[in-house]
Design a protein around this motif. Structure first.
Motif, mmCIF file in Angstrom:
data_model
loop_
_atom_site.group_PDB
_atom_site.id
_atom_site.type_symbol
_atom_site.label_atom_id
_atom_site.label_comp_id
_atom_site.label_asym_id
_atom_site.label_seq_id
_atom_site.Cartn_x
_atom_site.Cartn_y
_atom_site.Cartn_z
ATOM 1 N N VAL A 1 6.019 -3.460 8.533
ATOM 2 C CA VAL A 1 5.071 -2.566 9.083
ATOM 3 C C VAL A 1 5.708 -0.945 8.676
ATOM 4 O O VAL A 1 4.772 -0.344 8.042
ATOM 5 C CB VAL A 1 5.052 -2.440 10.554
ATOM 6 N N GLY A 2 6.795 -0.902 8.718
ATOM 7 C CA GLY A 2 7.379 0.396 7.917
ATOM 8 C C GLY A 2 7.266 0.505 6.582
ATOM 9 O O GLY A 2 6.903 1.808 5.992
ATOM 10 N N ILE A 3 7.177 -0.455 5.956
ATOM 11 C CA ILE A 3 7.028 -0.653 4.598
ATOM 12 C C ILE A 3 5.722 -0.353 3.920
ATOM 13 O O ILE A 3 5.402 0.636 3.312
ATOM 14 C CB ILE A 3 7.390 -1.890 3.827
ATOM 15 N N TYR A 4 4.857 -0.913 4.858
ATOM 16 C CA TYR A 4 3.404 -0.609 4.599
ATOM 17 C C TYR A 4 2.906 0.610 5.058
ATOM 18 O O TYR A 4 2.154 1.344 4.303
ATOM 19 C CB TYR A 4 2.505 -1.804 5.538
ATOM 20 N N ALA A 5 3.538 1.348 6.139
ATOM 21 C CA ALA A 5 2.889 2.369 6.469
ATOM 22 C C ALA A 5 3.597 3.638 5.499
ATOM 23 O O ALA A 5 2.833 4.624 5.130
ATOM 24 C CB ALA A 5 3.595 2.801 7.898
ATOM 25 N N LEU A 6 4.741 3.407 5.054
ATOM 26 C CA LEU A 6 5.209 4.324 4.164
ATOM 27 C C LEU A 6 4.486 4.385 2.609
ATOM 28 O O LEU A 6 3.989 5.304 2.003
ATOM 29 C CB LEU A 6 6.858 4.069 3.725
ATOM 30 N N LEU A 7 4.079 2.849 2.215
ATOM 31 C CA LEU A 7 3.319 3.052 1.147
ATOM 32 C C LEU A 7 1.898 3.512 1.210
ATOM 33 O O LEU A 7 1.331 4.134 0.384
ATOM 34 C CB LEU A 7 3.139 1.380 0.912
ATOM 35 N N ARG A 8 1.226 3.259 2.584
ATOM 36 C CA ARG A 8 -0.133 3.917 2.650
ATOM 37 C C ARG A 8 -0.028 5.160 2.823
ATOM 38 O O ARG A 8 -0.854 5.968 2.192
ATOM 39 C CB ARG A 8 -0.736 3.250 3.962
ATOM 40 N N VAL A 9 0.846 5.928 3.435
ATOM 41 C CA VAL A 9 0.712 7.297 3.805
ATOM 42 C C VAL A 9 1.305 8.161 2.553
ATOM 43 O O VAL A 9 0.771 9.323 2.210
ATOM 44 C CB VAL A 9 1.726 7.404 4.802
ATOM 45 N N SER A 10 2.301 7.579 1.782
ATOM 46 C CA SER A 10 2.670 8.087 0.351
ATOM 47 C C SER A 10 1.592 8.261 -0.637
ATOM 48 O O SER A 10 1.551 9.065 -1.222
ATOM 49 C CB SER A 10 3.807 7.607 0.089
ATOM 50 N N VAL A 11 0.734 7.126 -0.574
ATOM 51 C CA VAL A 11 -0.232 7.046 -1.749
ATOM 52 C C VAL A 11 -1.435 7.648 -1.377
ATOM 53 O O VAL A 11 -1.995 8.399 -1.857
ATOM 54 C CB VAL A 11 -0.256 5.536 -2.036
#
Length: 517
Positions: free
Chosen positions: A251-261
């Motif tokens: 979830v943390g990895i997904y959130a960072l990927l989504r928010v950063s991109v």
């Protein structure tokens, strides 16, 4: 079709309410609703995968309130993959739990279903505030699940887990306040529109807010130096819960990927907050997890440290900041989540079959069903170490190819190859202790734990649940071509920011910007 995106949230929430309201109807009613919700989630997840691959990006506005003012759920290929992966982990874990784990404490079914709803909501939401809300739903449920069944070890692990996550939640709220104060929005698509026009004088505050978000997501993902909590917490809880927790770090990895991109990808002034340090910390996380696995004295603890290794590997793959790297990371994410979840269940089966010695990596009597358990162990060990021909090998090859021209490509290659070799050796050593080395006669473990014979109904349920997950890696290997095509399309879709913004804001983009406070 218009309501498809909300079904993965509504189904477990409704089931949780039914179980809680009908608690007087007994355990059979709770288990029936519990498993029925799992079957519905399987059908819906398959539908969403097909829907996202066909219509592109589907947006569901709750109450028909338009973005950025209302709550929106966004279904694209990436969110569909994560919802399907959650279901693929949760349903076998649910079946495993109904063999007896769910009787060790109160409200297990309700908490488990709430956590599924929180996970699916986090993967589908289109704004940061509701990401925070769904984070809190899944975390509150995980607090109860962590200590389910009690025991001093679980209470200690649960206390550290709660304190760290409450700290992360507080930082998350601070970051949201700063972002809304500067931008007037928390919708990811709207942020992508507003950030390029932000005055230079406001850059420092937004950079601070983004740095806080990165710290929160790194904590959720267990990235060094915020990863020390995970091995003890995951190894201490019950097997079914640990299997579901295998996707918690994602979830943390997904959130960072989504928010950063999407959210911050349009703001060049935030790029240097992530890229310079992400790869070094990822490599250090791989090293830490590998060392922790070597030092572990229980199979469950070994697997928990392999979750840390997978976090470092995923961040190393994402360091390239390219669609190809993210596609490789997504394939690896699916692989490692399935394998570690299955390994937690297998560790519990081995512990039950060895009696008092449980899953400690010490010599013991040969457990009943050693041939079948050993075959499952072999599949998971090959997959986890990245050896051919299973999905772990394919995933690492995809990652290595995607980073071969990176300036630190040699370091990434070295870290992945060495960690894979060490993992293979330590799992081989563990197999020797668990299955082959004979204990002294007076220390031999019983052939099987009481009530755990293979004829037992609960044991059959556990066996079915275990083999559903063990079969994940071979299935992912056989279906490597279509799965890799899908994750590549998901990565391309993620990096194409404008179609996402257009789908969420539509014709209301200019009006929404004028009405923003």
């Amino acid at each position: 079709m218009n309501h498809a995106a909300i079904l993965p949230i509504v189904i477990p929430l409704t089931a949780a309410i039914l179980v809680l309201a009908g608690h007087r109807l007994g355990l059979r009613f709770a288990r029936t609703v519990f498993l029925a919700a799992g079957l519905l989630l399987i059908a819906v997840s398959a539908w969403l995968i097909d829907l996202a691959g066909g219509v592109g990006i589907a947006v569901y506005a709750l109450g028909d309130w338009p973005a950025p003012f209302g709550i929106v759920l966004v279904l694209d290929r990436l969110s569909a993959i994560m919802v399907a992966l959650t279901t693929a982990i949760a349903v076998p874990a649910m079946l495993y739990a109904t063999a007896g784990t769910d009787t060790a404490g109160r409200h297990f079914h309700t908490l488990f279903l709430l956590q599924i709803a929180g996970l699916n909501g986090a993967f589908l939401t289109g704004d940061l505030f509701n990401l925070f809300v769904f984070f809190e739903v899944l975390l509150l449920a995980s607090y109860g699940l962590m200590v389910h069944g009690a025991g001093i070890e679980r209470v200690r692990a649960g206390l550290a887990y709660v304190i760290l996550n409450l700290t992360g939640s507080a930082l998350f709220l601070v970051a949201l306040g700063l972002i809304y104060g500067m931008l007037g929005t928390l919708n990811l698509a709207d942020m992508a529109v507003v950030l390029p026009e932000l005055p230079d004088g406001d850059h420092a505050v937004v950079r601070t807010a983004f740095a806080l978000l990165v710290a929160v997501f790194a904590l959720k993902a267990a990235l060094l130096p915020l990863s020390f909590w995970l091995p003890h917490a995951y190894a201490a809880t019950s097997a079914a819960v640990a299997a579901l927790f295998a996707i918690m770090t994602k979830v943390g990895i997904y959130a960072l990927l989504r928010v950063s991109v999407i959210g911050f990808g349009s703001a060049p002034f935030t790029a240097d907050l992530l890229q310079p340090w992400l790869l070094p910390l990822a490599l250090a996380t791989i090293a830490l997890g590998t060392i922790g696995a070597l030092a572990a004295r229980r199979l469950a603890a070994v697997v928990a440290n392999l979750v840390v290794v997978s976090t470092g590997t995923l961040f190393a793959a994402m360091a390239g900041d390219e669609a190809g790297s993210d596609a490789a990371a997504l394939y690896y994410l699916v692989h490692t989540t399935l394998v570690t979840a299955a390994f937690f269940l297998l560790a519990d089966r081995i512990a039950a079959a060895r009696g008092g010695q449980r899953d400690t990596l010490e010599r013991g009597g040969r457990p009943q069903g050693a041939a079948l358990l050993g075959f499952g162990y072999l599949i998971l060990a090959v997959a986890a170490s990245g050896m051919p021909p299973l999905s772990g090998f394919l995933a690492k090859v995809m990652i290595l190819r995607s980073v071969q021209f990176h300036e630190m490509g040699a370091a990434i290659w070295t870290a992945l190859i060495v960690s894979g070799l060490v993992t293979m050796l330590l799992l081989a050593r563990a197999a020797s202790a668990l299955f082959w080395e004979a204990a002294p006669t007076n220390e031999a473990a019983p052939a099987t734990a009481p009530g755990e014979g293979w004829h037992h109904v609960g044991s059959r349920r556990r066996a079915v649940a275990l083999w559903l997950l063990v079969g994940g890696s071979p299935l992912l290997t056989v279906a490597a071509a279509p799965v890799s095509d899908y994750v590549r399309a998901a990565s391309d879709q993620l990096h194409a920011r404008q179609p996402y913004v257009a789908a969420v804001l539509g014709q209301r983009r200019d009006i929404a910007r004028e009405r923003r406070p």
